[in-house]
Design a protein around this motif. Structure first.
Motif, short mmCIF file in Angstrom:
data_model
loop_
_atom_site.label_atom_id
_atom_site.label_comp_id
_atom_site.label_asym_id
_atom_site.label_seq_id
_atom_site.Cartn_x
_atom_site.Cartn_y
_atom_site.Cartn_z
N PRO C 59 0.81 -1.22 0.00
CA PRO C 59 0.00 0.00 0.00
C PRO C 59 0.83 1.27 0.00
CG PRO C 59 0.04 -0.99 2.17
CD PRO C 59 0.71 -1.97 1.26
N ASN C 60 2.10 1.17 0.37
CA ASN C 60 2.90 2.39 0.50
C ASN C 60 3.92 2.57 -0.61
OD1 ASN C 60 1.68 3.41 2.79
ND2 ASN C 60 2.87 2.03 4.11
N SER C 62 5.18 3.76 -3.84
CA SER C 62 4.69 4.66 -4.87
C SER C 62 5.53 4.50 -6.13
CB SER C 62 4.71 6.10 -4.38
OG SER C 62 5.92 6.36 -3.73
N ASP C 80 -3.14 6.41 -6.94
CA ASP C 80 -3.45 7.72 -6.36
C ASP C 80 -2.40 8.76 -6.73
OD1 ASP C 80 -1.27 7.20 -4.86
OD2 ASP C 80 -2.33 7.12 -2.92
N ARG C 84 0.38 5.15 -5.79
CA ARG C 84 0.16 3.93 -5.01
C ARG C 84 -1.12 3.26 -5.47
NH1 ARG C 84 1.16 7.31 0.41
NH2 ARG C 84 -0.36 8.55 -0.72
N ARG C 89 -4.49 -0.02 -1.04
CA ARG C 89 -4.62 0.93 0.06
C ARG C 89 -6.00 0.83 0.72
NH1 ARG C 89 -0.98 4.66 0.99
NH2 ARG C 89 -2.35 6.30 1.72
N TYR C 92 -5.79 -2.40 2.95
CA TYR C 92 -4.99 -2.11 4.15
C TYR C 92 -5.65 -1.03 4.99
CZ TYR C 92 -0.98 -5.07 3.21
OH TYR C 92 -0.17 -6.15 3.04
N GLY C 93 -6.29 -0.09 4.29
CA GLY C 93 -6.99 0.98 4.99
C GLY C 93 -8.03 0.42 5.94
N PRO C 244 -1.43 3.55 5.93
CA PRO C 244 -2.51 3.69 4.96
C PRO C 244 -3.87 3.55 5.65
CG PRO C 244 -1.55 1.51 4.80
CD PRO C 244 -0.82 2.20 5.89
N THR C 245 -4.66 4.62 5.63
CA THR C 245 -6.02 4.54 6.19
C THR C 245 -6.98 5.14 5.18
OG1 THR C 245 -5.76 6.68 7.24
CG2 THR C 245 -5.27 4.76 8.60
N MET C 249 -6.56 8.31 2.44
CA MET C 249 -6.96 8.22 1.05
C MET C 249 -7.90 9.37 0.68
SD MET C 249 -7.65 4.16 0.70
CE MET C 249 -7.89 4.17 -1.06
N ASP C 252 -5.91 12.48 0.18
CA ASP C 252 -5.27 12.45 -1.13
C ASP C 252 -6.30 12.73 -2.24
OD1 ASP C 252 -2.97 11.75 -2.87
OD2 ASP C 252 -4.39 10.18 -3.51
#
Lengths: 278, 313, 616
Positions: C59-60, C62, C80, C84, C89, C92-93, C244-245, C249, C252
């Motif tokens: 998820p992290n 990029s 995003d 990513r 995400r 995992y979020g 990542p939450t 998101m 972003d």
């Protein structure tokens, strides 16, 4: 003369006042009373007379500020929690409201087994005791797994009586146990109280606002007025030929269920009030 | 009545003292090497020590707190460590903006909730369902999501309002209205949901009171009984919920202001906390504390007016 | 036919058995709304738990070359603003967002529930201390505190959620505290204490069982709030960039709102749907809970227990000669019903007929559930919600009240038909002075000025025997005694000189000595105003004292009717006989206690010495 089972000596109960420097509220003032084994002593009075407080003081639910409550020779007015737990098998209670004195979310069996499990009575024995109790208060034998709300008011009061009897106590404080019931149910529950007393020799301290009820069930009767006992003596005498002016007012105020007799009583009441200058 | 107000005010002051003490202790004890933070990683030890001395950070915490209290009582909340601007001035200049949002939201919540709640309780049927749906949405959608949705729909797609920014009321009333409407609506939704439910519930409860039947038996029309007697008795619980919700509104304003880029306390708050500007954060705690306490006092007074038992005890 | 002779009450209600025994959880599973919410939440939790296996990418990580790429291929939902993978995400979020919310929920639960239990059950200083801390917490705006905390501890999801959990604990505290302090005064807790149960046992057995379900409901709500606020903070860009939450998101997505509007859609949907699921779950839990405990909270005077409907039978009538006087009220074949859940109508009053003449007191007597109060309310057309007149007529001064419009009824109430309720205290509006509650109806009914109405109200208060009318006029209901309040209600009822007075158990809630005074007052007023009176009561003493005629009701029907003296002298219906037989005043007193040792001797002799002097 035998020593009384319960001996209330000069008891005063005061509740702390609400707020800063408020005067304490005195619910009972210098009250004395005794109950013999197997006896029913009626406690009659109007709202605010302190009759319920006296019952609660015996149960340890009201703070005794002065005087003694002696049960079988032992002063229990300031009994510790541990002593209270021990006393639980000797002193029990039946409350007025059969709607709120039973936990609505427990089954009847859970309610009745509660005092037994505290005593660590084995399950089998406890189950047998509950069966006996059902029979004693004349509830159907299959009542155990039902919830209180499935029963009528009279039946709930029978459950409450069964709970009080579970540990075979010597004294039951009955706080207006029939006031919330219909007339016919009331008569039946009173008969039940009498029968149980004759079978088990349990003593009652029977609190009620109703002179007729008290007269029906009590061997002796005490009349309370504004936190004091104003008359105490033989049940028939106190409830039929009262001496104290307040008891007299109480007696003549209750209407008789007979139009002719009631018309007479109304006149007598009028004369009494005129004579007492009230 | 006077003693009632005085007692409430005293409680409020004690509360404020507790908030500031707690805030100060935690912020200063947990703040770490503040002087280093201000000057950055590259500053040398001596400059850092000098800066710490200048800010009084080398003194014991309780002495610092003592100074802060003495100054605060005189209206001086210190100066921002980063901009050097006096905290009181920085907050006061933004306060009006945030307050106008929050006040607008409270008014909107009160009007809609009472109308909808009373209608839902007395008419039931479809209006009750509408109230239920609003309650569900209001509970379930966080105000910033709702704010984004409002921006997308009414500002970007329909163009009825400005998506961001703030125009002073004194500059242009219509411009002001264009900029605050969406934020106020976004802020109010959750409150409308909560208070409508409460009003509906307490009106239904109040309608069950015996005196409703007795008043109607005297020939008072049902409508009048509801508007005069039932509503007054139902208002107490609703006000209590509003008082609790108001605290949430103060926090919600921070986020909503950010979405709409409105220069209110929210911006200051976000900026101050990311930088670790402790005097400014303390100032914010004091400001929001006072607003909450004053609002609660108003609610208490209203409660006293509604319920004579509260007033007399 | 009558069951009074049986030793056990046979009317055990069997209907609610099923609902009583099926657990709340099982019933929830049958509720479609709750089931849907639970399914959604289960899927979310599954995604969160197995994000490591489900997510196609880290998820992290990029990929700078792949910023804001559209959905498809390598990235099912696109990438995003930092390149990513959005799906990864999102999965995992779920893990981090839900775990964060759980941290807050658990903290709030532990603090709020223990605090509420301790403060509510033990009271005193524990209560004072906790309540203080809680009101402090409630006065602090969450977001501001979280922002301040961030200034100290930096951007940590877990620390923020821990602190937020503390901030949320009042939600549980207040709930538990309120239930516990209510339960603490319940008689069954007293009974448990008398049974010797220890405090911890009472709390576990009687208190926790009461608050358990509400706590579950509140948890769903608080969990939702935690998720919402957490997302809000991250949305502001105040979160930890490495975690990542859903909130991160959103942030972003909001930055790229103009270039890639779908980016904000996925986290917004995830958050919104989770919150809706939690709210719906809480709502349906609450509904199910209310359904199972509902009847307990309802007004006991409503027909809560399904009473069997009595079969039609001949009414026993005592009729000598036709009584004199003009007929004021003529009820004939009246039936009142309430809708049942299965769409039918449950009749609580069945085929009731009675007439009341001017100057006559007609008693309606019966036990609870006999329909006597329902009959009285139907004449006033003030039945509780759902209640309807389903048959018969009520003739009053040439009008049929059963079919009259509500506006017409409003003109009769107060002016022609008046009502005295049972409970004096609950029948006065606590928010208004006694005086204003007397003046308001008089101004409407008699169209008189405020001053005139005030004069009249003061005169009425004096007439019903209130010693200081001016003071009572200005007082609030809670400042007067029950007996005084009942006199006020009587004054209100007669304030517009009604022709018909309906008194529903007017003395039942009063002490015996006060009852006698109020009965005297009612008798005097009745003869003074020559009203027709319907007196509802369960007390045969009151009937004997006041009524000219009486109708005995049982299960919604009149079983016997006639002049009072005749019915008391010669009850013919078995039910009337049973009721009169149950009256205790006829019965023998019990007499002194006889012990085996000394037959015939009263045990104690202390009684006489205990008497206090006269209290006057």
């Amino acid at each position: 003369m035998s020593t009384p089972l319960l001996d209330i000596q000069n008891v005063t109960v005061e509740y702390p006042g609400h707020g800063f420097r408020a005067k304490p509220f005195r619910a009972l003032h210098d009250v004395s009373l005794d109950v013999q084994a197997g006896e029913c002593v009626g406690l009659v009075g109007e709202s605010g007379s302190g009759k319920t407080t006296l019952g609660r003081a015996v149960l340890g639910l009201a703070p005794v500020t002065k005087g003694k409550v002696i049960f079988r020779g032992e002063d229990i007015s300031h009994a510790s929690r541990a002593d209270r737990r021990r006393l639980a098998s000797d002193i029990q209670v039946v409350f007025q409201d059969p709607y709120t004195s039973l936990n609505p979310s427990l089954t009847v069996e859970q309610i009745l087994s509660e005092p037994l499990t505290v005593r660590k009575v084995p399950r089998a024995e406890s189950w047998k005791r509950i069966k006996d109790l059902f029979e004693m208060v004349r509830l159907p034998a299959d009542s155990g797994n039902r919830l209180p709300r499935e029963f009528s008011g009279g039946q709930r009061q029978r459950i409450a009586i069964a709970r009080a009897l579970a540990l075979k106590p010597q004294l039951i404080v009955c706080d207006e146990p029939v006031s919330a019931l219909d007339l016919s149910t009331q008569a039946r529950v009173l008969e039940l109280f009498k029968d149980i007393q004759e079978q088990t020799n349990v003593a009652y301290l029977f609190v009620s606002h109703d002179l007729e009820v008290v007269r029906h069930i009590s061997h002796r009767v005490a009349v309370m007025y504004r936190g004091e006992i104003v008359e105490f003596g033989d049940g028939d005498q106190v409830t039929s030929r009262p001496h104290h002016p307040y008891t007299q007012r109480l007696f003549f105020a209750a209407p008789i269920a007979d139009p002719v007799a009631q018309a007479e009583r109304r006149e007598e009441r009028r004369r009494l009030l005129a004579a007492q200058g009230a | 009545m006077i003693t009632f107000i005085v007692r409430r005010l005293l409680t409020g002051l004690v509360l404020l003292a507790a908030i500031t003490t707690l805030g100060f202790t935690l912020l200063y004890l947990g703040g770490g090497d503040i002087a280093r933070k201000i000057l950055g990683e590259n500053a040398d030890e001596q400059t850092v020590a000098l800066k710490a001395q200048e800010l009084g950070l080398d003194r014991p915490v309780f002495a610092q707190y003592g100074d802060w209290v003495v100054n605060a009582l005189g209206g001086d909340l210190g100066a921002s460590w980063f901009s050097g601007q006096p905290v009181a001035a920085a907050i006061l200049s933004r306060l009006a903006v945030t307050l106008s949002l929050v006040t607008g939201a409270v008014v909107l919540i009160a009007i809609i909730s009472v109308t909808l709640g009373v209608l839902a309780a007395t008419k039931r049927e479809w209006i009750d369902r509408v109230a239920q749906v609003i309650a569900l949405l209001g509970f379930a959608i966080p105000n910033f999501l709702f704010a984004v949705a409002l921006v997308l729909l009414f500002a970007l797609t329909l163009g009825w309002f400005d998506p961001t920014g703030y125009v002073q009321f004194t500059t242009s009333p219509s411009g002001w209205a264009k900029t605050v409407t969406l934020p106020v609506v976004a802020l109010a939704l959750g409150g409308i949901a909560a208070i409508t439910q409460q009003v509906r519930g307490s009106v239904i409860d109040a309608l069950r009171n015996d005196y409703v039947r007795t008043l109607r038996s005297r020939g008072i029309p049902a409508r009048r009984v509801i508007l005069k007697h039932v509503l007054r008795n139902a208002a107490g619980p609703a006000l209590a919920v509003l008082a609790v919700y108001f605290v949430g509104l103060m926090g919600g304003a921070v986020i909503v202001e950010q979405v709409f880029a409105i220069p209110g306390l929210g911006q200051v708050a976000v900026q101050a906390t990311t930088q670790g500007d402790i005097p400014l954060v303390m100032g914010l705690l004091v400001a929001t504390g006072i607003i909450v306490i004053v609002f609660n006092l108003l609610v208490d007074l209203a409660q006293g007016w509604l319920n004579p038992k509260v007033r007399l005890s | 036919m009558t069951n009074l002779a049986h030793s056990t009450d046979p009317q055990i209600v069997t209907a609610p058995q099923e609902t009583a025994k099926v657990s709340l959880f099982r019933r929830i599973l049958r509720n479609p709304m709750a089931l849907g919410s639970l399914t959604f939440l289960a899927v979310a939790v599954f995604c969160a738990a197995f994000a490591q296996f489900l997510a196609p990418h880290d998820p992290n990580t990029s990929v700078i070359s792949n910023v804001l790429s559209p959905a498809g291929g390598e990235n099912p939902l696109g990438t995003d603003g930092a390149g990513r993978d959005v799906l990864s995400r999102l999965l995992y979020g779920a893990q981090f967002s839900l775990a964060g919310a759980l941290v807050a929920l658990a903290t709030a639960l532990v603090i709020g529930v223990t605090g509420g239990l301790l403060a509510g059950y033990f009271g005193k200083w524990i209560d004072t201390g906790w309540t203080w801390v809680i009101s402090l917490l409630m006065a602090l705006p969450n977001i501001i505190v979280l922002l301040a905390a961030r200034a100290v501890v930096g951007p940590s999801l877990w620390a923020a959620m821990l602190i937020f959990g503390i901030m949320l604990s009042p939600a549980f505290f207040r709930l538990v505290y309120a239930s516990v302090s209510a339960v603490r005064n319940e008689l069954y807790v007293d009974a448990a204490r008398v049974s010797g149960l220890s405090d911890s046992r009472i709390i576990a057995r009687h208190v926790l069982t009461v608050v358990r379900a509400p706590i579950v409901i509140q948890s769903a709500i608080v969990g939702g709030i935690a998720l919402a606020v957490q997302s809000g903070l991250e949305f502001l860009g105040l979160g930890d960039i490495k975690v990542p939450t859903w909130g991160a998101m959103l942030s972003d997505g909001f930055t790229n709102l103009y270039t890639a509007p779908t980016l904000i859609l996925w986290p917004a949907l995830a958050i919104g749907l989770t919150l809706i699921a939690l709210t719906l779950l809480a709502n349906s839990l609450r509904d199910e809970l209310e359904r199972s405990t509902g009847p307990r909270k309802q007004n006991r005077r409503k027909p809560t227990k399904p009473q069997p409907e009595a079969a039609a039978e001949d009414i026993v009538r005592h009729d000598e000669r036709e009584p004199e006087g003009e007929i004021v009220l003529d009820v004939s074949h009246l039936s009142v019903g309430y809708p049942t859940p299965d769409g039918g109508i449950k009749r609580v009053v069945n085929d009731v007929s009675l007439t009341v003449r001017r100057g006559e007191v007609h008693g309606l007597v019966g036990e609870s559930g006999s329909g006597k109060t329902q009959t009285a309310w139907s004449i006033l057309r003030l039945l509780p919600e759902g209640g309807k007149i389903v048959g018969g007529s009520i003739h009053f001064q040439g009008k049929d009240l059963a079919t009259l419009s509500e506006q017409e009824m409003e003109k009769l109430r107060g002016r022609k038909i008046a009502y005295i309720p049972q409970e004096p205290m609950s029948n006065l509006d606590p928010a208004f002075t006694i005086g204003s509650q007397l003046v308001e109806p008089m101004r409407i009914c008699l169209k008189i000025s405020a001053r005139e109405a005030r004069e009249r109200a003061l005169a009425l208060l004096a007439r019903v025997g209130i010693p200081n009318p001016e003071r009572t006029f200005a007082a609030y209901p809670h400042e007067v005694s029950g007996g005084m309040a009942q006199r006020v209600l009587i004054a209100g009822a007669i304030s517009c000189n009604p022709d018909l007075l309906i008194a529903d158990e007017p003395t039942t809630a009063l002490d015996v000595t006060v009852q006698a005074e109020v009965l005297d007052l009612l008798r005097d007023l009745q003869s003074e105003f020559q009203m027709a009176v319907i007196l509802v009561t369960h007390n045969f003493g009151v009937v004997a004292d006041l009524c000219d005629r009486v109708s005995v009701m049982r299960l919604g029907r009149i079983v016997e009717t006639g002049p009072t003296r005749s019915i008391f002298a010669d009850p013919r219906h078995p039910y009337t006989q049973e009721l009169l037989g149950a009256i205790l005043s006829e019965a023998e007193p019990r007499g002194p206690l006889v012990t085996a040792g000394a037959p015939g001797q009263p045990v104690s002799t202390r009684s006489a010495s205990n008497q206090k002097g006269a209290v006057q």
